[in-house]
Each structure stands twice: as structure tokens, then as C-alpha cells.
Design a protein around this motif. Structure first.
Motif, PDB file in Angstrom:
ATOM      1  N   SER A   8     -12.639  -6.323 -18.117  1.00  0.00           N
ATOM      2  CA  SER A   8     -12.256  -5.395 -17.053  1.00  0.00           C
ATOM      3  C   SER A   8     -10.938  -5.782 -16.399  1.00  0.00           C
ATOM      4  O   SER A   8     -10.606  -5.330 -15.329  1.00  0.00           O
ATOM      5  CB  SER A   8     -13.341  -5.350 -15.982  1.00  0.00           C
ATOM      6  N   ILE A   9     -10.205  -6.686 -17.062  1.00  0.00           N
ATOM      7  CA  ILE A   9      -8.920  -7.118 -16.487  1.00  0.00           C
ATOM      8  C   ILE A   9      -7.993  -5.929 -16.274  1.00  0.00           C
ATOM      9  O   ILE A   9      -7.383  -5.780 -15.234  1.00  0.00           O
ATOM     10  CB  ILE A   9      -8.260  -8.144 -17.424  1.00  0.00           C
ATOM     11  N   GLU A  10      -7.889  -5.060 -17.256  1.00  0.00           N
ATOM     12  CA  GLU A  10      -7.064  -3.873 -17.039  1.00  0.00           C
ATOM     13  C   GLU A  10      -7.882  -2.887 -16.215  1.00  0.00           C
ATOM     14  O   GLU A  10      -8.898  -2.375 -16.673  1.00  0.00           O
ATOM     15  CB  GLU A  10      -6.667  -3.248 -18.385  1.00  0.00           C
ATOM     16  N   SER A  11      -7.464  -2.669 -15.020  1.00  0.00           N
ATOM     17  CA  SER A  11      -8.271  -1.909 -14.076  1.00  0.00           C
ATOM     18  C   SER A  11      -8.608  -0.506 -14.563  1.00  0.00           C
ATOM     19  O   SER A  11      -7.783   0.203 -15.083  1.00  0.00           O
ATOM     20  CB  SER A  11      -7.503  -1.790 -12.772  1.00  0.00           C
ATOM     21  N   LYS A  12      -9.881  -0.180 -14.330  1.00  0.00           N
ATOM     22  CA  LYS A  12     -10.289   1.192 -14.637  1.00  0.00           C
ATOM     23  C   LYS A  12      -9.685   2.133 -13.602  1.00  0.00           C
ATOM     24  O   LYS A  12      -9.642   3.316 -13.770  1.00  0.00           O
ATOM     25  CB  LYS A  12     -11.815   1.290 -14.591  1.00  0.00           C
ATOM     26  N   ASN A  13      -9.308   1.545 -12.476  1.00  0.00           N
ATOM     27  CA  ASN A  13      -8.742   2.380 -11.423  1.00  0.00           C
ATOM     28  C   ASN A  13      -7.245   2.211 -11.308  1.00  0.00           C
ATOM     29  O   ASN A  13      -6.693   2.301 -10.237  1.00  0.00           O
ATOM     30  CB  ASN A  13      -9.387   2.020 -10.080  1.00  0.00           C
ATOM     31  N   SER A  14      -6.593   1.898 -12.416  1.00  0.00           N
ATOM     32  CA  SER A  14      -5.160   1.679 -12.313  1.00  0.00           C
ATOM     33  C   SER A  14      -4.492   2.948 -11.803  1.00  0.00           C
ATOM     34  O   SER A  14      -5.008   4.056 -11.980  1.00  0.00           O
ATOM     35  CB  SER A  14      -4.583   1.273 -13.660  1.00  0.00           C
ATOM     36  N   LEU A  15      -3.351   2.733 -11.173  1.00  0.00           N
ATOM     37  CA  LEU A  15      -2.674   3.835 -10.489  1.00  0.00           C
ATOM     38  C   LEU A  15      -2.456   5.038 -11.398  1.00  0.00           C
ATOM     39  O   LEU A  15      -2.701   6.178 -11.017  1.00  0.00           O
ATOM     40  CB  LEU A  15      -1.347   3.328  -9.939  1.00  0.00           C
ATOM     41  N   GLU A  16      -2.047   4.771 -12.635  1.00  0.00           N
ATOM     42  CA  GLU A  16      -1.742   5.884 -13.528  1.00  0.00           C
ATOM     43  C   GLU A  16      -2.979   6.712 -13.853  1.00  0.00           C
ATOM     44  O   GLU A  16      -2.915   7.928 -13.947  1.00  0.00           O
ATOM     45  CB  GLU A  16      -1.116   5.371 -14.811  1.00  0.00           C
ATOM     46  N   LYS A  17      -4.126   6.016 -14.008  1.00  0.00           N
ATOM     47  CA  LYS A  17      -5.363   6.737 -14.331  1.00  0.00           C
ATOM     48  C   LYS A  17      -5.747   7.639 -13.141  1.00  0.00           C
ATOM     49  O   LYS A  17      -6.090   8.801 -13.312  1.00  0.00           O
ATOM     50  CB  LYS A  17      -6.468   5.726 -14.624  1.00  0.00           C
ATOM     51  N   ILE A  18      -5.633   7.056 -11.948  1.00  0.00           N
ATOM     52  CA  ILE A  18      -5.958   7.824 -10.739  1.00  0.00           C
ATOM     53  C   ILE A  18      -5.053   9.046 -10.656  1.00  0.00           C
ATOM     54  O   ILE A  18      -5.499  10.162 -10.423  1.00  0.00           O
ATOM     55  CB  ILE A  18      -5.797   6.943  -9.479  1.00  0.00           C
ATOM     56  N   ARG A  50       0.824  -1.227   0.000  1.00  0.00           N
ATOM     57  CA  ARG A  50       0.000   0.000   0.000  1.00  0.00           C
ATOM     58  C   ARG A  50       0.856   1.274   0.000  1.00  0.00           C
ATOM     59  O   ARG A  50       0.566   2.209  -0.748  1.00  0.00           O
ATOM     60  CB  ARG A  50      -0.952  -0.024   1.212  1.00  0.00           C
ATOM     61  N   PRO A  51       1.948   1.296   0.794  1.00  0.00           N
ATOM     62  CA  PRO A  51       2.778   2.507   0.764  1.00  0.00           C
ATOM     63  C   PRO A  51       3.369   2.819  -0.605  1.00  0.00           C
ATOM     64  O   PRO A  51       3.768   3.941  -0.868  1.00  0.00           O
ATOM     65  CB  PRO A  51       3.886   2.201   1.780  1.00  0.00           C
ATOM     66  N   TYR A  52       3.446   1.803  -1.483  1.00  0.00           N
ATOM     67  CA  TYR A  52       3.950   2.052  -2.835  1.00  0.00           C
ATOM     68  C   TYR A  52       2.822   2.521  -3.751  1.00  0.00           C
ATOM     69  O   TYR A  52       3.008   2.682  -4.954  1.00  0.00           O
ATOM     70  CB  TYR A  52       4.546   0.777  -3.437  1.00  0.00           C
ATOM     71  N   GLY A  53       1.624   2.670  -3.197  1.00  0.00           N
ATOM     72  CA  GLY A  53       0.477   3.070  -4.008  1.00  0.00           C
ATOM     73  C   GLY A  53      -0.154   1.876  -4.714  1.00  0.00           C
ATOM     74  O   GLY A  53      -0.868   2.047  -5.697  1.00  0.00           O
ATOM     75  N   ILE A  54       0.110   0.655  -4.218  1.00  0.00           N
ATOM     76  CA  ILE A  54      -0.421  -0.546  -4.886  1.00  0.00           C
ATOM     77  C   ILE A  54      -1.448  -1.220  -3.980  1.00  0.00           C
ATOM     78  O   ILE A  54      -1.158  -1.573  -2.837  1.00  0.00           O
ATOM     79  CB  ILE A  54       0.727  -1.521  -5.220  1.00  0.00           C
ATOM     80  N   THR A  55      -2.665  -1.377  -4.508  1.00  0.00           N
ATOM     81  CA  THR A  55      -3.734  -1.976  -3.710  1.00  0.00           C
ATOM     82  C   THR A  55      -3.833  -3.474  -4.012  1.00  0.00           C
ATOM     83  O   THR A  55      -3.274  -3.958  -4.984  1.00  0.00           O
ATOM     84  CB  THR A  55      -5.077  -1.314  -4.048  1.00  0.00           C
ATOM     85  N   ASN A  56      -4.614  -4.196  -3.171  1.00  0.00           N
ATOM     86  CA  ASN A  56      -4.798  -5.641  -3.368  1.00  0.00           C
ATOM     87  C   ASN A  56      -5.401  -5.908  -4.741  1.00  0.00           C
ATOM     88  O   ASN A  56      -5.006  -6.834  -5.443  1.00  0.00           O
ATOM     89  CB  ASN A  56      -5.754  -6.215  -2.310  1.00  0.00           C
ATOM     90  N   SER A  57      -6.401  -5.079  -5.117  1.00  0.00           N
ATOM     91  CA  SER A  57      -7.075  -5.340  -6.395  1.00  0.00           C
ATOM     92  C   SER A  57      -6.138  -5.101  -7.579  1.00  0.00           C
ATOM     93  O   SER A  57      -6.245  -5.772  -8.596  1.00  0.00           O
ATOM     94  CB  SER A  57      -8.347  -4.506  -6.517  1.00  0.00           C
ATOM     95  N   MET A  58      -5.192  -4.174  -7.429  1.00  0.00           N
ATOM     96  CA  MET A  58      -4.224  -3.964  -8.519  1.00  0.00           C
ATOM     97  C   MET A  58      -3.383  -5.225  -8.721  1.00  0.00           C
ATOM     98  O   MET A  58      -3.134  -5.639  -9.839  1.00  0.00           O
ATOM     99  CB  MET A  58      -3.289  -2.795  -8.190  1.00  0.00           C
ATOM    100  N   VAL A  59      -2.956  -5.833  -7.599  1.00  0.00           N
ATOM    101  CA  VAL A  59      -2.127  -7.042  -7.692  1.00  0.00           C
ATOM    102  C   VAL A  59      -2.934  -8.157  -8.352  1.00  0.00           C
ATOM    103  O   VAL A  59      -2.459  -8.850  -9.252  1.00  0.00           O
ATOM    104  CB  VAL A  59      -1.637  -7.478  -6.282  1.00  0.00           C
ATOM    105  N   LYS A  60      -4.190  -8.284  -7.922  1.00  0.00           N
ATOM    106  CA  LYS A  60      -5.064  -9.332  -8.485  1.00  0.00           C
ATOM    107  C   LYS A  60      -5.237  -9.122  -9.990  1.00  0.00           C
ATOM    108  O   LYS A  60      -5.110 -10.062 -10.781  1.00  0.00           O
ATOM    109  CB  LYS A  60      -6.412  -9.255  -7.758  1.00  0.00           C
ATOM    110  N   GLU A  61      -5.500  -7.876 -10.377  1.00  0.00           N
ATOM    111  CA  GLU A  61      -5.731  -7.594 -11.804  1.00  0.00           C
ATOM    112  C   GLU A  61      -4.489  -7.845 -12.647  1.00  0.00           C
ATOM    113  O   GLU A  61      -4.564  -8.403 -13.737  1.00  0.00           O
ATOM    114  CB  GLU A  61      -6.192  -6.141 -11.971  1.00  0.00           C
ATOM    115  N   LYS A  62      -3.344  -7.447 -12.135  1.00  0.00           N
ATOM    116  CA  LYS A  62      -2.103  -7.665 -12.896  1.00  0.00           C
ATOM    117  C   LYS A  62      -1.809  -9.157 -13.014  1.00  0.00           C
ATOM    118  O   LYS A  62      -1.388  -9.632 -14.059  1.00  0.00           O
ATOM    119  CB  LYS A  62      -0.922  -6.969 -12.198  1.00  0.00           C
TER     120      LYS A  62
END
Ligand code: SF4
Ligand code: SF4
Length: 443
Positions: free
Chosen positions: A182-192, A143-155
């Protein structure tokens, strides 16, 4: 073997053999070389000494004999020969079930375990997450790297699909209980980051317009409100400009990778505005500043406590020291420890652990009494902005003729004015001093 061949060449060259023998030897040597090259391709399929079968052995393999002639990051020895494959299964669809692992389970797994569960390479997973940490790192620690559980799952899911498409081509049919689009997250870090960057920029523009053009102070509170609600509570403080000093340090030492343009912009955009106009970001766009500001506005109605100038003068140097400590610790440990201790990452992330509750209570309670304590004494990014604000192109000027009425001093949100002097480093361009001065001394 190498030595014998060497002698063979020397003898051949020196005329130890007749012409016919030379031809025979050349033929034998050519045969030997071609066979040695072709051997691996022809005979290294499906012969794993560990009995690995059905493409189960991924890079770097278990036995030290890993070989990958078709570059699919799977050891050929655990794969059926492509020649057999082509003959046996030319058009039969290969059904594969996408591993279904809940976010709450992924959270407790290490990166290595996630990769194993999805039959993908741990290194590939880290590459796609753009981090460079130990494979034994738990997902919840990212999380401190800006990576959420769902990001890991999606990748992991995306890599699972990609590797199987590469392996089986059009024959691969991936079965999943959720939509694969929806595999490529709509909420990916870069989009946010991109969206939040735009909002931050918009709020700073509003701040600049307010400072130079507008009169109504509701505009400033509107900007702070948007910052607190949207960037803070809705986005969970994901865009942490305050943490961007740490992210930049992590990027420089290669602990996070890839296109970190947005993190860099996050760091340099408010800095650029500061060089031009001073700390507009702090005064109008920072959700952390906004939280403290709103609390202090309530607090000043209840108590008239003010930090003594002498103590304030000493304490404000602590933020510079803290900024150095953060950079030092990141360089030394490659770990983004600031988010672990930052009360606002607990507040905006609704992460009410014991430490979270206590640290939020301390910073919020102090904000009721003292205006922006975190900004003035702790914020590492505030320290960077303060240095540049000192040299900003636009500065609030104090004309001659100050009556020492201390009206400006009393309204200043950061105690930047003392004894008729204005400290540009601490000023967040709230404009309260200019509006309060009845003699038009401040411009
Ligand atoms: S000093 Fe830090 S926390 Fe305060 S407003 Fe500026 S960036 Fe935000
Ligand atoms: S009151 Fe004046 S000196 Fe103080 S922060 Fe606001 S603009 Fe800066």
C-alpha cells in the motif's frame, strides 16, 4: 601540471627527444591518463574526510568532494567499494527497517527533516510530490498545494524503498509494520482528481439535461446535494475548482510540477461547458455554490431581505479584482494563499480554527440573507466563468412583450435580472426565471 604537459607535447613534437624517449613519454602519458580516470573509481570508496560511513552521505554531500560514479545519489566516499561488496556480501540479505514516523509527527516536520529521517534526498522528495518550494517548508503548510501529511509519508517511504533496492538489489529486505503493497497511496492526488473530475462532469451533464429536457426541480437539488456531500464533505473539497485558477498559476510559474493534466482539466472543463451553455457548473456542480444555495433556501423562508440592485451592481465587480489579486500574489510569492483564506477549505476540511469558525460563520450567515454572496462577489473562478458566460453559444433569450411583472427578477438566484434585462455573466442557468414566467417570454 597542465602547462608542463603542454610543453612536453610541444618538445616531443619538435624533435627534442629521440624516438625511444618519445615512446617512453607516450607510455608514461597514457599510464598517467588511465590512472587519473581510474583513480576516482578505485580509490574514492570508503575514504570520507568527514568519516561518513555505511552509505550515509547523500547528494550533495558535506565536504565539497562529493563523487558518485555509480549514480545512486550517495557519495562513493561514504560507501564500501562495490568490488569489496561483491566479494563480501554476494547473497546475504540486508535487513532494513522502514522508519516509522506518525502522520501527526510528520505534519510538524519540514521537508528537509522528513528527507533526513528517511535517508532520502530532499530534492527527490519534492520531485515526487511535484512541488518546488523551500526545503524548510513544513509539511502541514503543503495542504494548500493539495498535499496531505499521509501523501508526504507515502512518498518518503516509497523513495526509501526505491533507493535501498537500487543500492542493495534483491538483497534488500525491508521490514515494516504496515503492508508495503500500500506504499503507493490509493488516495493519491491524481486518483482523487480523476474520480472527482468524473463526478463533476456527470453533474454538469445532469445539469444540461435538466436545463433542456427535465421539468422536476428535484433533479437540480439532487445534483447540488451530491456535489455538497460528495465533492464537499466526503472529498474534503480536495477538488477545488475555485482554487484551480490559483493551481493553474502555480503550474505556469513552475511552483508545482509533473502531470498536472487533471488540474488543467479541472480548470478548463467547466470553462468549456460555460462557453457552450453558460455557467452550468455553478448552477449544478459546485459544492460551494450548493452550500450557499441550501442555506439561502432556508433563509428565504425566514426573511425577505434582498440585496439592493445598485449595491449589487458595484459589489459584483469585486470578484474580478479578487481574481487578479490571487493571480498576482501567486506569481509574486509562489504561495497558494487562497486556500489559507477560503472559508470553504476550512468547512469541507473540518478545520475549525478560530479563523475557520469566524469565516464559515460570516459566509454562512450572509448566505441565509443573500443568495450566493461568495459566488456573486468573491469567487475568483466565478469571475473567469462570468467573462466566458457573456459570450456563451447558448443564451437565455428574452422575447419581446415583457409585462415587467418582475416575477423572474424575484426568483433569480443571482439577481441576474434587473429592469427586464438579463445579465448573462451572472446567470447560473438555474431555469427558475423560465419556469416562473407566465407569458413564455424567457426561452
Ligand atoms: S461562482 Fe464560484 S463558488 Fe459560486 S458556484 Fe460558481 S464556481 Fe462555485
Ligand atoms: S433565474 Fe434565470 S437569469 Fe437568474 S440565474 Fe436562474 S436562469 Fe439565470
Amino acid at each position: 601540471m597542465g602547462i608542463n604537459l603542454e610543453y612536453l607535447f610541444i618538445w616531443t613534437y619538435n624533435g627534442y627527444f629521440s624516438d625511444d624517449m618519445k615512446k617512453t613519454l607516450v607510455f608514461l602519458l597514457t599510464f598517467l591518463i588511465i590512472n587519473t580516470i581510474g583513480f576516482n573509481f578505485i580509490y574514492s570508496w570508503d575514504d570520507c574526510p568527514f568519516g561518513e560511513k555505511d552509505s550515509s552521505c547523500v547528494y550533495p554531500g558535506d565536504c565539497g568532494k562529493y563523487i558518485d560514479t555509480n549514480n545512486n545519489r550517495i557519495c562513493d566516499r561514504s560507501e564500501p567499494s562495490p568490488l569489496t561488496n561483491q566479494k563480501e556480501t554476494p547473497t546475504v540479505p540486508i535487513e532494513l527497517n522502514l522508519p516509522e514516523i506518525k502522520g501527526s509527527t510528520i505534519k510538524t516536520m519540514t521537508l528537509e527533516e522528513v528527507a533526513k529521517a528517511y535517508s532520502i534526498d530532499t530534492q527527490d522528495l519534492m520531485e515526487s510530490l511535484r512541488i518546488n518550494v523551500s526545503p524548510k517548508t513544513k509539511v502541514e503548510s503543503l495542504r494548500p498545494y493539495g498535499i496531505t501529511n499521509s501523501m508526504v509519508k507515502e512518498k518518503a517511504e516509497a523513495l526509501f524503498i526505491e533507493s535501498n533496492k537500487r543500492r542493495y538489489g534483491e538483497n534488500a529486505v525491508i521490514n515494516s509494520t504496515h503492508q508495503l503493497e500500500s506504499i503507493e497511496s490509493k488516495n493519491s492526488l491524481e486518483k482523487i482528481l480523476k474520480e472527482d473530475l468524473l463526478v463533476t462532469f456527470g453533474l454538469m451533464i445532469l445539469g444540461i439535461l435538466y436545463f433542456f429536457r427535465f421539468k422536476r426541480k428535484e433533479i437540480r437539488y439532487f445534483a447540488l446535494g451530491i456535489s455538497l456531500v460528495y465533492l464537499g464533505f466526503i472529498r474534503g473539497g480536495c477538488l477545488c475548482v475555485v482554487g484551480s485558477l490559483q493551481q493553474l498559476s502555480l503550474y505556469l510559474i513552475g511552483a508545482i510540477k509533473g502531470n498536472y493534466l487533471y488540474w488543467l482539466m479541472l480548470f478548463f472543463l467547466p470553462l468549456g461547458v460555460t462557453i457552450l451553455f453558460g455557467r452550468i457548473f455553478c448552477g449544478y456542480a459546485c459544492p460551494i455554490g450548493a452550500w450557499q444555495q441550501f442555506l439561502n433556501d432556508i433563509g428565504t423562508k425566514l426573511t425577505k431581505f434582498r440585496m439592493p440592485h445598485k449595491l449589487d451592481k458595484i459589489l459584483k465587480y469585486f470578484k474580478y479584482l479578487f481574481a487578479l489579486v490571487i493571480v498576482g500574489v501567486v506569481f509574486y510569492s509562489r504561495y497558494p494563499f487562497f486556500q489559507k483564506i477560503d472559508p470553504f477549505s476550512y468547512l469541507f476540511g473540518f478545520n475549525f480554527t478560530l479563523y475557520g469558525i469566524i469565516s464559515i460563520a460570516i459566509v454562512s450567515g450572509t448566505s441565509l440573507l443573500i443568495s450566493r454572496p461568495f459566488c456573486r462577489y468573491i469567487c475568483p473562478y466565478g469571475a473567469v466563468l462570468a467573462i466566458f458566460s457573456k459570450f456563451s453559444i447558448y443564451k437565455i433569450k428574452m422575447k419581446n412583450g415583457c409585462k415587467k411583472c418582475t416575477l423572474c427578477d424575484r426568483v433569480c438566484e443571482t439577481d441576474a435580472i434587473a429592469n427586464g434585462n438579463l445579465d448573462q455573466a451572472e446567470c447560473i442557468r438555474c431555469k427558475k426565471c423560465i419556469d416562473s414566467c407566465k407569458f413564455g417570454i424567457l426561452k
